[in-house]
Design an enzyme around this catalytic site. Structure first.
Site, PDB file in Angstrom:
ATOM      1  N   ASP A 477       0.830  -1.208   0.000  1.00 50.57           N
ATOM      2  CA  ASP A 477       0.000   0.000   0.000  1.00 50.57           C
ATOM      3  C   ASP A 477       0.863   1.257   0.000  1.00 50.57           C
ATOM      4  OD1 ASP A 477      -2.317   1.502   0.146  1.00 50.57           O
ATOM      5  OD2 ASP A 477      -3.118   0.440   1.892  1.00 50.57           O
ATOM      6  N   ASP A 547     -10.930   2.269  -2.774  1.00 55.39           N
ATOM      7  CA  ASP A 547     -11.443   1.960  -1.440  1.00 55.39           C
ATOM      8  C   ASP A 547     -12.967   1.928  -1.440  1.00 55.39           C
ATOM      9  OD1 ASP A 547      -9.070   1.533  -0.207  1.00 55.39           O
ATOM     10  OD2 ASP A 547      -8.871   3.541   0.634  1.00 55.39           O
TER      11      ASP A 547
HETATM   12  C1  GLA Z   1      -5.698   1.949   2.237  1.00 53.20           C
HETATM   13  C2  GLA Z   1      -6.147   0.766   1.416  1.00 53.20           C
HETATM   14  C3  GLA Z   1      -7.178  -0.034   2.190  1.00 53.20           C
HETATM   15  C4  GLA Z   1      -6.598  -0.486   3.501  1.00 53.20           C
HETATM   16  C5  GLA Z   1      -6.090   0.726   4.284  1.00 53.20           C
HETATM   17  C6  GLA Z   1      -5.344   0.292   5.515  1.00 53.20           C
HETATM   18  O1  GLA Z   1      -6.704   2.880   2.379  1.00 53.20           O
HETATM   19  O2  GLA Z   1      -6.644   1.183   0.192  1.00 53.20           O
HETATM   20  O3  GLA Z   1      -7.623  -1.124   1.429  1.00 53.20           O
HETATM   21  O4  GLA Z   1      -5.557  -1.386   3.259  1.00 53.20           O
HETATM   22  O5  GLA Z   1      -5.227   1.518   3.506  1.00 53.20           O
HETATM   23  O6  GLA Z   1      -4.875   1.354   6.236  1.00 53.20           O
END
Ligand code: GLA
Length: 728
Positions: A477, A547
């Site tokens: 990420d 997300d």
């Molecule tokens: C980002 C990712 C999510 C999750 C969060 C965790 O927003 O896109 O899917 O993994 O971080 O903090």
């Protein structure tokens, strides 16, 4: 016969199956653009270069050199010499002046395609791709500029990149090095882009090109949620199936610009490259700079053909992962299930219930390390939080695997929390400008991965965890954009290199990861889809799309993404309702059908959802097993679009051998007083018969394609249906 050179006319003809690209060299040695479009069998001459009209070329009419340069269609325009349109190359000499002018020197044609040093790039075998190198020189600066064109015949793609080398004695500075340029007569072009924001990435936008410059760009150090390194110019009548499309896409994950400029002579200059803002690269004698690759494609039959060319191209020639055509395990991710509140028992509860329903992998998301119970600490401290994982990570993995499931894990390697051991030990490892407190975003700083010791340290933290247990999957990420661009290590005159060095550092780390752990399934992610770009696809076969997991929001996001990326790359999960982002309730079936158009998985607390929803999971998983091969390898057709103000959305994947097709229909809003809907299926064998799965109805391919299929009985909001046609 991908590339031919006519020495008498000094012209290059680059052919793919359906397109031709022509380059000509003028008497002075300017490398000009002649033609790009539908494939030509033969081409008579260079009349399209327009060197036969006033003000004529500089060799004939030096007194009007500037107005010649301001009009001439260039392959790679340089700044400071009188071409006032956007330049692709700006070079400053040691005296501080900014100008360059390049002339053809020589060329070579080879089978295959060279790798690009330190950068992700497409690849192909000697019988799949040919490469043309045009070597140009600026005799005043002692600069060599090599224009690289690789021709992928089958996929109708030409890639371009540029290598700049200081072959002189002077210290030079590159202020801008773009990767591609296309000068064309305007045909009332409209510009198609993908724009959005966090949780609504890559929505398709289309608008006419007006005089002046229109651009999309990022200066955030990532390709970004907001804009996308893609640009298509289309003729006004362009639909999915008709009209001309010039697509350009950038194999890069940092700052970019993609721009169309309509000039006073009715020409359009389309350019793509690393953004010139905050870019300044030292080029000492003997040094070189490699610009990233741009992917060009032309379609004479609408946007759909462009999509399919790019899908094939990325699958065959950019994605390297062993998973590219392999079935990805159906995963369950605990992010939306638990956020930071989990422990070994909770994860095992989820895993047990998931296993019962056919799910194949548990992914442990953010919150398993340091003292991370919220998002304001511990990034950089990649040691297991044993208050949560009470029996340790290897034991958790062992238990999950004992259930017959695989295990995956989340990292955010590029970041550091101010509240972390790492930051306290090495505050100078954060990207920052001396004397200025860097801005936080999600309570975190960005690590300066342009520095080798930082990369080595962080990489080793990740690798150590991966070596500690049999972990099958990593979600990498990156949850904030870059700001306060400064590196504690770079000298003052090299701070303008940091953005690009950061991206090179990222590529180096991911290369190391996929080399050291060749069986790993890597999924990139960036606060959802802020770094969904071809650069990252070189390392990971799938990227988390957004997300926003709401099935209806996903229609737009996935339509925009699928415009240029294969469905197999789109991270898509079924989540719980009301949806955590938009609080919408949608049927579980529709959530499953929409996620099926991507990598497919779950992101919910399976122990807590309703019995009715849970009961559907096994069937959805079974559906995924049945269709994943078709979805991964088939041809994508966009049949109707909710984005385009239709009350429904519809897409299709047809097998390349026309043996089957899967159609997904989503009725977004129920319509009053409406009957059935007719949709025309694509990509079938007209003469064959097709049976609709689950029924005894048989249609001819011709009927389905020409007369259409009747969708009946879809009532209510957010309802969806799958239709699977199989050749008899
Ligand atoms: C980002 C990712 C999510 C999750 C969060 C965790 O927003 O896109 O899917 O993994 O971080 O903090």
């Amino acid at each position: 016969m991908g590339i031919q050179y006519n020495g008498t006319k000094r012209m290059f003809k680059l052919d793919t199956a359906g397109t031709t690209y022509i380059i000509g060299v003028t008497e002075e040695g300017y490398v000009g653009h002649v033609y790009y479009g539908k494939r030509l069998r033969q081409f008579g001459g260079g009349y399209l270069m327009r060197t036969q009209e006033a003000p004529f070329t500089p060799s004939v009419n030096q007194r009007e050199k500037n107005s010649f340069l301001d009009f001439f269609p260039m392959e790679y325009p340089t700044g400071g010499i009188g071409d006032y349109r956007e330049s692709c190359l700006d070079v400053r000499n040691s005296a501080g002046s900014m100008a360059s002018e390049i002339f053809y020197e020589s060329h070579s044609i080879e089978d295959g395609k060279p790798a690009l040093e330190g950068l992700p790039a497409s690849f192909g075998k000697a019988d799949e791709v040919q490469t043309l190198r045009i070597v140009c020189k600026d005799p005043v600066l002692g600069l060599q500029v090599i224009l690289l064109y690789s021709v992928f015949e089958k996929e109708d793609v030409i890639t371009r990149s540029v290598l700049v080398e200081n072959t002189g004695e002077e210290h030079l500075r590159l202020e801008k090095v773009y990767s591609a340029c296309l000068d064309m007569e305007n045909r009332e072009f409209e510009m198609v882009n993908l724009c959005g924001s966090w949780a609504r990435e890559r929505h398709i936008k289309r608008a006419g090109v007006r005089p002046g410059k229109q651009l999309v760009s990022s200066v955030k150090g990532e390709s970004s949620h907001q804009e996308h390194p893609f640009l298509a110019l289309v003729t006004p009548e362009t639909t999915q199936e008709t009209g001309e499309v010039y697509g350009m896409h950038f194999v890069y994950s940092g700052n970019f610009i993609a721009q169309a400029e309509l000039t006073h002579f009715g020409y359009v200059r389309m350019v793509m490259g690393i953004h010139g803002d905050e870019f300044s690269w030292r080029l000492a004698p003997g040094e070189h700079f490699q610009a990233p690759e741009a992917v060009l494609t032309y379609s004479g039959s609408g946007l759909g053909k462009m999509s399919r060319s790019l899908h094939d191209f990325y699958r065959e020639h950019l994605i390297r992962s062993p998973y590219k055509y392999k079935k990805r395990p159906v995963l369950i991710n605990n992010w939306e299930a638990t956020y930071f509140e989990f422990n070994t028992e909770k994860l095992l509860d989820i895993a047990r219930e998931a296993k019962k329903n056919g799910i194949e992998m548990l992914v442990m998301d953010d919150g398993w390390f340091g003292k991370r119970n919220w998002d304001d600490n511990s990034l950089g401290d990649w040691t297991v939080n044993e208050e949560k994982l009470t029996t340790g990570l290897p034991d958790l993995v062992r238990q999950v695997r004992g259930l017959g499931m695989e295990f995956g894990i989340w990292f955010e390697p590029e970041m550091v929390s101010p509240d972390s051991k790492l930051y306290r030990a090495h505050p100078d490892w954060a990207v920052q400008i001396a004397g200025r407190t860097p801005g936080q975003s999600r309570a975190q700083y960005v690590l300066d991965i342009s520095r080798k010791e930082v990369r080595d340290y962080i990489y080793e933290c990740v690798a150590k965890i991966l070596r500690s247990a049999p972990i099958s999957y990593v979600k990498w990420d990156m949850n904030r954009q870059l700001s306060d661009i400064g590196s504690a290590c770079l000298p003052a005159d090299a701070q303008g290199e940091l953005f690009h060095r950061y991206v090179l550092g990222l590529y180096e780390m991911q290369e190391r990861l996929v080399t050291d752990f060749p069986g790993l399934l890597l999924e990139n992610c960036s606060g959802g889809g802020a770094r969904f770009d071809p650069g990252m696809l070189y390392y990971s076969p799938q990227i988390w799309c957004s997300d926003d997991t709401d099935a209806i929001e996903r229609l737009r996001i996935q339509e925009g993404t699928a415009l240029i990326y294969p469905l197999s790359t789109m991270g898509a999960h079924v989540s719980d309702c009301p949806n955590h982002i938009v609080e919408r309730n949608t049927p579980f079936e529709t959530r499953g059908n929409v996620a099926l158009a991507g990598t497919f998985g779950y992101e919910l607390d399976i122990t807590k959802i309703s019995e009715e929803d849970r009961a559907q999971i096994a069937g959805q998983v079974e559906q995924y097993h049945r269709y994943h091969g078709l979805i991964q390898t088939g041809d994508y057709y966009r049949i109707a679009s909710w984005t385009d103000r239709k009350p429904y959305d519809c897409w299709e994947v047809a097998a390349k051998d026309m043996s089957e097709a899967l159609v997904t229909f989503v009725q977004v809003l129920g319509q009053p007083n409406m009957h059935s809907v007719n949709i025309r299926i694509r990509g079938l064998d007209g003469g064959a018969g097709y049976r609709l799965e689950g029924t005894s109805e048989v249609y001819t391919g011709e009927e389905l394609m020409e007369c259409g299929f009747i969708v009946r009985d879809v009532k209510g909001d957010f309802r969806s249906k799958l239709y699977h046609f199989m050749r008899e």
